[in-house]
Design a protein around this motif. Structure first.
Motif, PDB file in Angstrom:
ATOM      1  N   TYR A 138     -62.427  12.396  25.834  1.00  0.00           N
ATOM      2  CA  TYR A 138     -61.786  11.075  25.863  1.00  0.00           C
ATOM      3  C   TYR A 138     -60.399  11.216  26.472  1.00  0.00           C
ATOM      4  CZ  TYR A 138     -59.754   6.671  24.134  1.00  0.00           C
ATOM      5  OH  TYR A 138     -59.148   5.446  24.046  1.00  0.00           O
ATOM      6  N   TRP A 139     -60.108  10.350  27.452  1.00  0.00           N
ATOM      7  CA  TRP A 139     -58.768  10.271  28.029  1.00  0.00           C
ATOM      8  C   TRP A 139     -58.208   8.891  27.742  1.00  0.00           C
ATOM      9  CZ3 TRP A 139     -59.237  12.125  33.825  1.00  0.00           C
ATOM     10  CH2 TRP A 139     -59.698  13.450  33.868  1.00  0.00           C
ATOM     11  N   CYS A 140     -56.978   8.854  27.267  1.00  0.00           N
ATOM     12  CA  CYS A 140     -56.267   7.608  27.023  1.00  0.00           C
ATOM     13  C   CYS A 140     -55.033   7.646  27.930  1.00  0.00           C
ATOM     14  CB  CYS A 140     -55.889   7.513  25.548  1.00  0.00           C
ATOM     15  SG  CYS A 140     -55.254   5.913  25.054  1.00  0.00           S
ATOM     16  N   ILE A 141     -54.963   6.732  28.896  1.00  0.00           N
ATOM     17  CA  ILE A 141     -53.906   6.776  29.907  1.00  0.00           C
ATOM     18  C   ILE A 141     -52.875   5.692  29.626  1.00  0.00           C
ATOM     19  CG2 ILE A 141     -53.367   6.687  32.362  1.00  0.00           C
ATOM     20  CD1 ILE A 141     -56.228   7.605  32.918  1.00  0.00           C
ATOM     21  N   GLU A 142     -51.631   6.114  29.535  1.00  0.00           N
ATOM     22  CA  GLU A 142     -50.501   5.221  29.247  1.00  0.00           C
ATOM     23  C   GLU A 142     -49.649   5.034  30.507  1.00  0.00           C
ATOM     24  OE1 GLU A 142     -49.784   3.941  26.154  1.00  0.00           O
ATOM     25  OE2 GLU A 142     -51.149   5.125  24.909  1.00  0.00           O
ATOM     26  N   ASP A 143     -48.946   3.906  30.575  1.00  0.00           N
ATOM     27  CA  ASP A 143     -47.991   3.614  31.635  1.00  0.00           C
ATOM     28  C   ASP A 143     -46.610   4.043  31.142  1.00  0.00           C
ATOM     29  OD1 ASP A 143     -46.174   2.514  33.447  1.00  0.00           O
ATOM     30  OD2 ASP A 143     -47.022   0.501  33.369  1.00  0.00           O
ATOM     31  N   SER A 147     -45.590   5.426  35.888  1.00  0.00           N
ATOM     32  CA  SER A 147     -46.390   6.621  36.155  1.00  0.00           C
ATOM     33  C   SER A 147     -47.447   6.797  35.070  1.00  0.00           C
ATOM     34  CB  SER A 147     -45.497   7.876  36.185  1.00  0.00           C
ATOM     35  OG  SER A 147     -44.580   7.792  37.248  1.00  0.00           O
ATOM     36  N   PRO A 148     -48.661   7.217  35.467  1.00  0.00           N
ATOM     37  CA  PRO A 148     -49.697   7.428  34.467  1.00  0.00           C
ATOM     38  C   PRO A 148     -49.469   8.728  33.687  1.00  0.00           C
ATOM     39  CG  PRO A 148     -50.561   7.900  36.656  1.00  0.00           C
ATOM     40  CD  PRO A 148     -49.155   7.410  36.834  1.00  0.00           C
ATOM     41  N   VAL A 149     -49.641   8.645  32.370  1.00  0.00           N
ATOM     42  CA  VAL A 149     -49.581   9.817  31.495  1.00  0.00           C
ATOM     43  C   VAL A 149     -50.926   9.869  30.786  1.00  0.00           C
ATOM     44  CG1 VAL A 149     -48.458  10.889  29.513  1.00  0.00           C
ATOM     45  CG2 VAL A 149     -47.100   9.640  31.198  1.00  0.00           C
ATOM     46  N   ILE A 167     -51.257  16.629  27.068  1.00  0.00           N
ATOM     47  CA  ILE A 167     -50.672  15.418  27.622  1.00  0.00           C
ATOM     48  C   ILE A 167     -50.221  15.782  29.030  1.00  0.00           C
ATOM     49  CG2 ILE A 167     -48.844  13.687  27.421  1.00  0.00           C
ATOM     50  CD1 ILE A 167     -48.840  14.276  24.386  1.00  0.00           C
ATOM     51  N   PHE A 168     -50.709  15.040  30.004  1.00  0.00           N
ATOM     52  CA  PHE A 168     -50.495  15.413  31.401  1.00  0.00           C
ATOM     53  C   PHE A 168     -49.682  14.364  32.128  1.00  0.00           C
ATOM     54  CE2 PHE A 168     -54.195  17.561  29.857  1.00  0.00           C
ATOM     55  CZ  PHE A 168     -54.111  18.830  30.410  1.00  0.00           C
ATOM     56  N   ARG A 169     -48.609  14.845  32.788  1.00  0.00           N
ATOM     57  CA  ARG A 169     -47.771  14.031  33.665  1.00  0.00           C
ATOM     58  C   ARG A 169     -47.780  14.718  35.030  1.00  0.00           C
ATOM     59  NH1 ARG A 169     -45.425  14.115  28.663  1.00  0.00           N
ATOM     60  NH2 ARG A 169     -44.694  12.107  27.850  1.00  0.00           N
ATOM     61  N   ASP A 170     -47.600  13.992  36.060  1.00  0.00           N
ATOM     62  CA  ASP A 170     -47.550  14.510  37.429  1.00  0.00           C
ATOM     63  C   ASP A 170     -48.896  15.035  37.911  1.00  0.00           C
ATOM     64  OD1 ASP A 170     -44.770  13.927  37.547  1.00  0.00           O
ATOM     65  OD2 ASP A 170     -44.332  15.862  36.615  1.00  0.00           O
ATOM     66  N   ALA A 171     -49.479  16.008  37.210  1.00  0.00           N
ATOM     67  CA  ALA A 171     -50.753  16.597  37.638  1.00  0.00           C
ATOM     68  C   ALA A 171     -51.638  16.864  36.427  1.00  0.00           C
ATOM     69  CB  ALA A 171     -50.503  17.899  38.390  1.00  0.00           C
ATOM     70  N   LEU A 172     -52.941  16.783  36.649  1.00  0.00           N
ATOM     71  CA  LEU A 172     -53.916  17.073  35.598  1.00  0.00           C
ATOM     72  C   LEU A 172     -54.947  18.026  36.171  1.00  0.00           C
ATOM     73  CD1 LEU A 172     -55.658  14.722  33.136  1.00  0.00           C
ATOM     74  CD2 LEU A 172     -57.049  16.121  34.636  1.00  0.00           C
ATOM     75  N   ARG A 173     -55.150  19.136  35.486  1.00  0.00           N
ATOM     76  CA  ARG A 173     -56.196  20.087  35.849  1.00  0.00           C
ATOM     77  C   ARG A 173     -57.009  20.371  34.601  1.00  0.00           C
ATOM     78  NH1 ARG A 173     -53.312  20.021  39.680  1.00  0.00           N
ATOM     79  NH2 ARG A 173     -52.301  21.231  41.207  1.00  0.00           N
ATOM     80  N   ARG A 174     -58.321  20.128  34.687  1.00  0.00           N
ATOM     81  CA  ARG A 174     -59.212  20.325  33.540  1.00  0.00           C
ATOM     82  C   ARG A 174     -60.495  20.995  34.000  1.00  0.00           C
ATOM     83  NH1 ARG A 174     -58.007  20.732  28.958  1.00  0.00           N
ATOM     84  NH2 ARG A 174     -59.873  19.782  28.142  1.00  0.00           N
ATOM     85  N   ASP A 183     -53.612  14.620  41.235  1.00  0.00           N
ATOM     86  CA  ASP A 183     -52.188  14.389  41.424  1.00  0.00           C
ATOM     87  C   ASP A 183     -51.941  12.991  40.860  1.00  0.00           C
ATOM     88  OD1 ASP A 183     -49.629  13.706  42.274  1.00  0.00           O
ATOM     89  OD2 ASP A 183     -49.866  14.656  44.234  1.00  0.00           O
ATOM     90  N   LEU A 184     -51.449  12.922  39.648  1.00  0.00           N
ATOM     91  CA  LEU A 184     -51.313  11.639  38.955  1.00  0.00           C
ATOM     92  C   LEU A 184     -50.344  10.694  39.647  1.00  0.00           C
ATOM     93  CD1 LEU A 184     -51.325  12.934  35.276  1.00  0.00           C
ATOM     94  CD2 LEU A 184     -53.236  11.968  36.574  1.00  0.00           C
ATOM     95  N   GLU A 185     -49.323  11.229  40.268  1.00  0.00           N
ATOM     96  CA  GLU A 185     -48.331  10.382  40.949  1.00  0.00           C
ATOM     97  C   GLU A 185     -48.936   9.628  42.119  1.00  0.00           C
ATOM     98  OE1 GLU A 185     -45.131   9.608  40.043  1.00  0.00           O
ATOM     99  OE2 GLU A 185     -45.756  10.633  38.226  1.00  0.00           O
ATOM    100  N   LYS A 186     -50.001  10.155  42.720  1.00  0.00           N
ATOM    101  CA  LYS A 186     -50.628   9.501  43.868  1.00  0.00           C
ATOM    102  C   LYS A 186     -51.641   8.437  43.461  1.00  0.00           C
ATOM    103  CE  LYS A 186     -49.943  13.137  47.216  1.00  0.00           C
ATOM    104  NZ  LYS A 186     -50.559  14.106  48.123  1.00  0.00           N
TER     105      LYS A 186
END
Length: 193
Positions: A138-143, A147-149, A167-174, A183-186
């Motif tokens: 489960y992923w819960c994405i916040e603003d 920027s998505p977190v 908790i991932f900011r900027d980049a997520l690798r799983r 690349d969360l910023e994109k």
């Protein structure tokens, strides 16, 4: 006060059942069933939310291995009285153009993008219900200031509850449910000042 339309009246004393959603053509788009009650998305969707879901759908589809499907805004039948509609889900079930829902055992990952009206459901109610239904991820994405977190949870099978996995900011690798690198910023356009 105006009377409720007939279609909004539950067909039985104990409320609505999961299969009832397929027989409510008058119900607004994105109607969910939580604990036998119909839940409507009443506030307008923010552009940030829509763009994030679209970009995330595209990115996950590009990285998904053969046999893995990414679905947007499809309900999941958790049990007889619960059929929520996450923003995204990942499944290994082949595409079926006539499908209207997935069962919880067909879903590998559920993603909810939090909005003001769904915050409580996404952070607590759905977190618990998806875990109880046995959905592994489960992923819960916040603003966070545009920027998505991403708050990532994995199912702890012995307890049947989600354990925080980061908790991932900027980049997520799983590495699960498949190799994912984002690349969360994109995923969202920058806010204009």
């Amino acid at each position: 006060m105006t009377a409720l339309p007939d279609w909004m009246r539950p067909p039985r004393e104990e409320g609505w059942l999961a299969e009832d959603l397929d027989h409510l053509p008058e119900a607004p788009r994105h109607t969910e069933l939580i604990d036998g009650a119909l839940v409507f998305r009443m506030s307008p969707q923010r552009s940030w939310h829509g763009r994030l879901v679209t970009a995330l759908t595209t990115a996950l589809m590009a990285q998904a291995p053969a046999g893995i499907e990414v679905e947007r805004e499809m309900t999941i039948r958790l049990d007889e009285r619960n059929r929520p509609e996450p923003d995204l889900l990942v499944t290994s079930v082949p595409f079926d153009p006539d499908r209207t829902w997935y069962s919880s055992d067909e879903v590998m990952l559920v993603i909810e993008v939090v909005s003001p009206e769904s915050a409580h459901r996404d952070r607590t109610v759905k977190l618990r219900k998806y875990a109880e239904a046995g959905i592994p991820h489960y992923w819960c994405i916040e603003d966070e200031e545009g920027s998505p977190v991403v708050h990532v949870y994995e199912l702890d099978e012995p307890t049947g509850a989600y354990a925080p996995a980061g908790i991932f900011r900027d980049a997520l690798r799983r590495p699960v449910p498949f190799e994912i690198s984002l690349d969360l910023e994109k995923l969202t356009p920058p806010r204009r000042g």
